[in-house]
Design a protein around this motif. Structure first.
Motif, PDB file in Angstrom:
ATOM      1  N   ILE A  80       0.855  -1.185   0.000  1.00  0.00           N
ATOM      2  CA  ILE A  80       0.000   0.000   0.000  1.00  0.00           C
ATOM      3  C   ILE A  80       0.888   1.231   0.000  1.00  0.00           C
ATOM      4  N   GLY A  81       0.576   2.196  -0.849  1.00  0.00           N
ATOM      5  CA  GLY A  81       1.281   3.471  -0.813  1.00  0.00           C
ATOM      6  C   GLY A  81       0.903   4.243   0.428  1.00  0.00           C
ATOM      7  N   ALA A  82       1.554   5.355   0.667  1.00  0.00           N
ATOM      8  CA  ALA A  82       1.252   6.176   1.845  1.00  0.00           C
ATOM      9  C   ALA A  82      -0.244   6.449   1.934  1.00  0.00           C
ATOM     10  N   LEU A  83      -0.822   6.229   3.116  1.00  0.00           N
ATOM     11  CA  LEU A  83      -2.265   6.353   3.276  1.00  0.00           C
ATOM     12  C   LEU A  83      -2.748   7.789   3.087  1.00  0.00           C
ATOM     13  N   GLU A  84      -1.970   8.753   3.542  1.00  0.00           N
ATOM     14  CA  GLU A  84      -2.190  10.185   3.370  1.00  0.00           C
ATOM     15  C   GLU A  84      -3.450  10.704   4.063  1.00  0.00           C
ATOM     16  N   THR A  85      -4.611  10.107   3.799  1.00  0.00           N
ATOM     17  CA  THR A  85      -5.870  10.678   4.292  1.00  0.00           C
ATOM     18  C   THR A  85      -6.440   9.962   5.504  1.00  0.00           C
ATOM     19  N   ALA A  86      -5.743   8.965   6.027  1.00  0.00           N
ATOM     20  CA  ALA A  86      -6.348   8.170   7.105  1.00  0.00           C
ATOM     21  C   ALA A  86      -5.286   7.534   7.988  1.00  0.00           C
TER      22      ALA A  86
END
Length: 337
Positions: A80-86
């Motif tokens: 998974i790439g960086a979650l960023e929003t969560a």
């Protein structure tokens, strides 16, 4: 086995729960389901026999939270790439998982949950025998809750601990609450399916996580690591988190806390596990890492971000950064391409 979707409302609302599910032996269908419910930059690769894939997922969304029980039936690797929003929590209900996140390897089983912050790629080795509870909480929702609970400005993203205990204390209660919420949302006539009750339950899950997971703000989460931090330590922590770039010295922080430098040092070793300035350096490094992870190459430079977080000696900064994250600051910045 063809995909079998469980019934659920078609359109989500802020406080209206949406319940969906899938049973399938098609990896592409399982991947598409997880991307839509959880994250777009996600890749699932079979490590075991692909013919043994028996993906089952039962997921509910409720405003800023998504909670589900998921199992694959064969060994897989999830990237998974960086979650960023969560922020994201995985709670193995049986079996175990191993994951890599932000340079650290974490093992999770029925006794310990794993916590992922919004920055840094994630890789999970997930055995086919493992069924887990997967809880995603929107970044802004959790940060608002921590901010409100502590009545102080917090750094975004929150420097959360990588795991928490599921056997004793608040972790066990929080996991049971999240799982019970999912169970309730499965039934159209359940109490939690009513919007007003759903909103209250949603808030309990978010606020419960804020009180369960480890973070360096104010007092420790209840029951997580023993006695609460004394007011002197809290004052020093608050000052560093409010102005991380300021040129703090141990004597400055001790004067602010109203104690001598030796007393503050000993209090930090006892209640934080680090000397004050070591904690400050980690806080700054995490801040630089998070900013570089979100920035576009060419728009910012490593040096300006480092200076902004209080690093004035770039050589020492680069060495400390590599020790903490396993890569150079420029590699983190280039990773955004």
């Amino acid at each position: 086995m063809a995909g079998e979707r469980l019934p659920g409302p078609a359109t989500p609302g802020a406080d209206v729960p949406v319940h969906v599910g899938l049973r399938t032996s098609d990896m592409d269908e399982a991947t598409d389901f997880c991307r839509k419910l959880y994250y777009g930059p996600l890749r699932i690769e079979p490590v075991g026999d692909p013919g043994r894939l028996r993906f089952t997922a039962d997921v509910a969304t409720l405003g800023p939270i998504t909670v589900g029980e998921v199992r694959y039936g064969t060994d897989i690797r999830v990237s998974i790439g960086a979650l960023e929003t969560a922020y994201h929590v995985l709670v193995p209900l049986n079996g175990f998982i191993r994951s890599q996140h932000r340079g650290s390897a974490v093992f999770a089983d029925a006794s310990r949950a794993v916590v992922y912050r919004p920055t840094g790629d994630i890789e999970i080795d997930w055995p086919g025998t493992c069924r887990l509870l997967s809880v995603k909480v929107d970044r802004a929702a959790l940060e608002r809750e921590v901010d409100a609970a502590l009545d102080q400005r917090v750094v975004s993203p929150l420097p959360l601990g990588a795991t928490f205990d599921l056997v004793d204390g608040p972790g066990r209660t929080w996991a049971a609450l999240a799982r019970l919420l999912l169970h309730e949302l499965r039934g159209p006539d359940a109490l939690a399916s009513r919007p007003r009750m759903a909103a209250r339950w949603r808030d309990m899950v978010v606020s419960g996580l804020a009180l369960t997971v480890e973070h360096p703000y104010g007092e420790e989460p209840a029951g997580l690591q023993g006695p609460h931090r004394p007011r002197t330590v809290k004052r020093a922590l608050d000052a560093m988190n409010t102005e991380p770039a300021r040129g703090w010295t141990t004597h400055d922080l001790a004067a602010l806390a109203g104690v001598g430098a030796r007393v503050l040092q000993e209090s930090f070793r006892q209640h934080v596990g680090l000397p004050p300035l070591t904690y400050l350096r980690r806080l700054r490094l995490d801040g630089v890492h998070d900013e570089l992870s979100r920035s576009e190459p060419g728009r910012v430079s490593v040096s300006e971000v480092a200076y902004r977080w209080g690093f004035t000696h770039l050589g020492r900064f680069a060495g400390a950064y590599r020790d903490r994250f396993g890569e150079s600051p420029s590699q983190t910045l280039r990773g955004r391409r």
